[in-house]
Design an enzyme around this catalytic site. Structure first.
Site, PDB file in Angstrom:
ATOM      1  N   ASP A 169      -9.329   2.259   8.028  1.00 14.17           N
ATOM      2  CA  ASP A 169     -10.417   3.032   8.619  1.00 14.17           C
ATOM      3  C   ASP A 169     -10.602   4.378   7.924  1.00 14.17           C
ATOM      4  O   ASP A 169     -11.640   5.021   8.072  1.00 14.17           O
ATOM      5  CB  ASP A 169     -10.150   3.269  10.112  1.00 14.17           C
ATOM      6  CG  ASP A 169      -8.845   4.018  10.356  1.00 14.17           C
ATOM      7  OD1 ASP A 169      -7.860   3.773   9.637  1.00 14.17           O
ATOM      8  OD2 ASP A 169      -8.800   4.851  11.290  1.00 14.17           O
TER       9      ASP A 169
ATOM     10  N   THR B 204       0.959   4.460   1.894  1.00 15.50           N
ATOM     11  CA  THR B 204       0.349   4.816   3.184  1.00 15.50           C
ATOM     12  C   THR B 204       0.700   6.209   3.675  1.00 15.50           C
ATOM     13  O   THR B 204       0.263   6.594   4.764  1.00 15.50           O
ATOM     14  CB  THR B 204       0.760   3.804   4.261  1.00 15.50           C
ATOM     15  OG1 THR B 204       2.194   3.784   4.381  1.00 15.50           O
ATOM     16  CG2 THR B 204       0.258   2.404   3.919  1.00 15.50           C
TER      17      THR B 204
ATOM     18  N   LYS C 254      -7.820   4.042  -1.190  1.00 20.49           N
ATOM     19  CA  LYS C 254      -8.039   2.740  -0.557  1.00 20.49           C
ATOM     20  C   LYS C 254      -9.464   2.252  -0.780  1.00 20.49           C
ATOM     21  O   LYS C 254      -9.689   1.046  -0.964  1.00 20.49           O
ATOM     22  CB  LYS C 254      -7.723   2.821   0.933  1.00 20.49           C
ATOM     23  CG  LYS C 254      -6.252   3.002   1.255  1.00 20.49           C
ATOM     24  CD  LYS C 254      -5.405   1.812   0.813  1.00 20.49           C
ATOM     25  CE  LYS C 254      -5.640   0.585   1.682  1.00 20.49           C
ATOM     26  NZ  LYS C 254      -4.750  -0.538   1.301  1.00 20.49           N
TER      27      LYS C 254
ATOM     28  N   TYR D 189      -5.747   9.595   0.300  1.00 24.05           N
ATOM     29  CA  TYR D 189      -5.385   8.254   0.735  1.00 24.05           C
ATOM     30  C   TYR D 189      -6.625   7.402   0.960  1.00 24.05           C
ATOM     31  O   TYR D 189      -6.719   6.275   0.454  1.00 24.05           O
ATOM     32  CB  TYR D 189      -4.557   8.336   2.020  1.00 24.05           C
ATOM     33  CG  TYR D 189      -4.383   7.009   2.720  1.00 24.05           C
ATOM     34  CD1 TYR D 189      -3.642   5.985   2.131  1.00 24.05           C
ATOM     35  CD2 TYR D 189      -4.967   6.766   3.957  1.00 24.05           C
ATOM     36  CE1 TYR D 189      -3.485   4.764   2.764  1.00 24.05           C
ATOM     37  CE2 TYR D 189      -4.814   5.551   4.598  1.00 24.05           C
ATOM     38  CZ  TYR D 189      -4.075   4.550   4.006  1.00 24.05           C
ATOM     39  OH  TYR D 189      -3.935   3.344   4.633  1.00 24.05           O
TER      40      TYR D 189
ATOM     41  N   TRP E 244      -4.888   2.719  12.513  1.00 22.48           N
ATOM     42  CA  TRP E 244      -3.842   3.278  13.378  1.00 22.48           C
ATOM     43  C   TRP E 244      -2.775   2.232  13.695  1.00 22.48           C
ATOM     44  O   TRP E 244      -2.430   1.987  14.847  1.00 22.48           O
ATOM     45  CB  TRP E 244      -4.458   3.819  14.663  1.00 22.48           C
ATOM     46  CG  TRP E 244      -5.346   5.018  14.500  1.00 22.48           C
ATOM     47  CD1 TRP E 244      -6.011   5.390  13.370  1.00 22.48           C
ATOM     48  CD2 TRP E 244      -5.687   5.971  15.503  1.00 22.48           C
ATOM     49  NE1 TRP E 244      -6.749   6.530  13.608  1.00 22.48           N
ATOM     50  CE2 TRP E 244      -6.567   6.910  14.915  1.00 22.48           C
ATOM     51  CE3 TRP E 244      -5.371   6.124  16.845  1.00 22.48           C
ATOM     52  CZ2 TRP E 244      -7.111   7.996  15.621  1.00 22.48           C
ATOM     53  CZ3 TRP E 244      -5.906   7.189  17.547  1.00 22.48           C
ATOM     54  CH2 TRP E 244      -6.755   8.123  16.941  1.00 22.48           C
TER      55      TRP E 244
ATOM     56  N   ALA F 268       0.835  -1.209   0.000  1.00 21.12           N
ATOM     57  CA  ALA F 268       0.000   0.000   0.000  1.00 21.12           C
ATOM     58  C   ALA F 268       0.864   1.252   0.000  1.00 21.12           C
ATOM     59  O   ALA F 268       2.001   1.244   0.473  1.00 21.12           O
ATOM     60  CB  ALA F 268      -0.919   0.017   1.222  1.00 21.12           C
TER      61      ALA F 268
END
Length: 304
Positions: A105, A65, A130, A126, A151, A63
């Site tokens: 999340d 991130t 996703k 971001y 997190w 990913a």
């Protein structure tokens, strides 16, 4: 004994490392590959790797991130998080290999806790990239499950816990108190995914749910998480740590907005995988202890 081979993309990241270090059961072997070994955006690269052995499952931990950088480089974020996910889903479907795609999340923007059916409304690039990856996986691969987490932290990567401890010598730190989420240890997520793969082997399918949530028990604001990190760092010795001043997210000139409440409801995962992780405070203590041990073990090179 027949070996169940598990392929992990994004092997050099937090989750990839945790999956490599996890205590997999006898008969299950993980193969974590880096981007140089498997660029998920290149179909021929992925297809070649999938053809090397009979894989039991693929876990996509690859990913983009960097939330702030994604605002400046949206094409790069979408290439990895959306196109890469789509390519991997297409290739695993063609190879008839089950896929676990790890998401975030940050696909949410409203008030939590969010269950798997909650409306997604990303507030930054971001999160949008996703979410696009989730949709691509669910559309392209029938034997796939999306696992959202939140997190994420470990003792080695660049994450909230390690960045906070880099500032342990400061006198005061301003920490956001109006963003709430579900802190998750990378090792705990790895254990959860391990259990999910084991369920797949036992039952022949992941579950009827195509989307699952996984996080450590409990929730916290950024300020509460930072306080827990420094409490663990100080320990019984009472080492001096910074004063933490609670501030609003608006006090920081961040390029990317963060969800104000991205807490995840994880009851479905606990039911499907038969696994309920520990509280995030326990995971923080473990990671801080690992960082302490690593820093204590460093030997400075003498001047020549």
């Amino acid at each position: 004994m027949k070996i169940a081979h598990i392929l992990v993309t994004g092997g050099e990241g937090q989750l990839g490392r945790a999956l490599s270090c996890a205590a997999w059961p006898d008969g299950m072997q993980v193969h974590a590959v880096s981007r140089s070994e498997c660029d998920v955006c290149r179909l021929e690269n992925v297809s070649r790797l999938l053809g090397e052995r009979p894989w039991t499952a693929v876990i996509n931990a690859a990913a983009f991130t960097d939330v702030e950088k994604a605002e400046d480089a949206p094409a790069q974020a979408f290439q990895v998080n959306a196109l890469g996910a789509a390519v991997l889903a297409q290739a695993t479907r063609a190879a008839a290999v089950p896929l676990i795609h790890v998401s975030t999340d940050f696909v949410f923007g409203g008030s939590g806790p969010h269950d798997e059916t909650a409306r997604t409304q990303p507030v930054n690039v971001y999160g949008a990239s996703k979410r696009a990856g989730e949709l691509a996986v669910l559309a392209a691969a029938s034997d796939a499950v999306v696992v959202r987490t939140a997190w994420l932290f470990d003792a080695e990567g660049r994450n909230f816990v390690t960045r906070i401890l880099d500032r342990a010598g400061d006198e005061q730190l301003d920490i956001v108190s109006d963003e709430v989420g579900s802190p998750t240890g990378a090792a705990d997520l790895a254990q959860g995914l391990l259990r999910l793969v084991a369920v797949r082997l036992q039952t022949g399918g992941f579950s009827e749910a195509s989307v699952l949530h996984f996080a450590n028990e409990g929730s916290a604001s950024r300020h509460e998480l930072a306080q827990a990190v420094f409490d663990a760092w100080a320990g019984d010795a009472g080492t001096a740590t910074p004063r933490l001043r609670a501030v609003s997210a608006a006090a920081f000139a961040a390029k990317a907005r963060r969800p104000s409440d991205s807490r995840l409801s994880c009851e479905v995962f606990a039911r499907v995988a038969g696994y309920r992780p520990r509280h995030w405070r326990e995971a923080v203590q473990e990671v801080v202890d690992q960082i302490k041990a690593a820093r204590a073990g460093r030997v400075e090179r003498p001047d020549q």
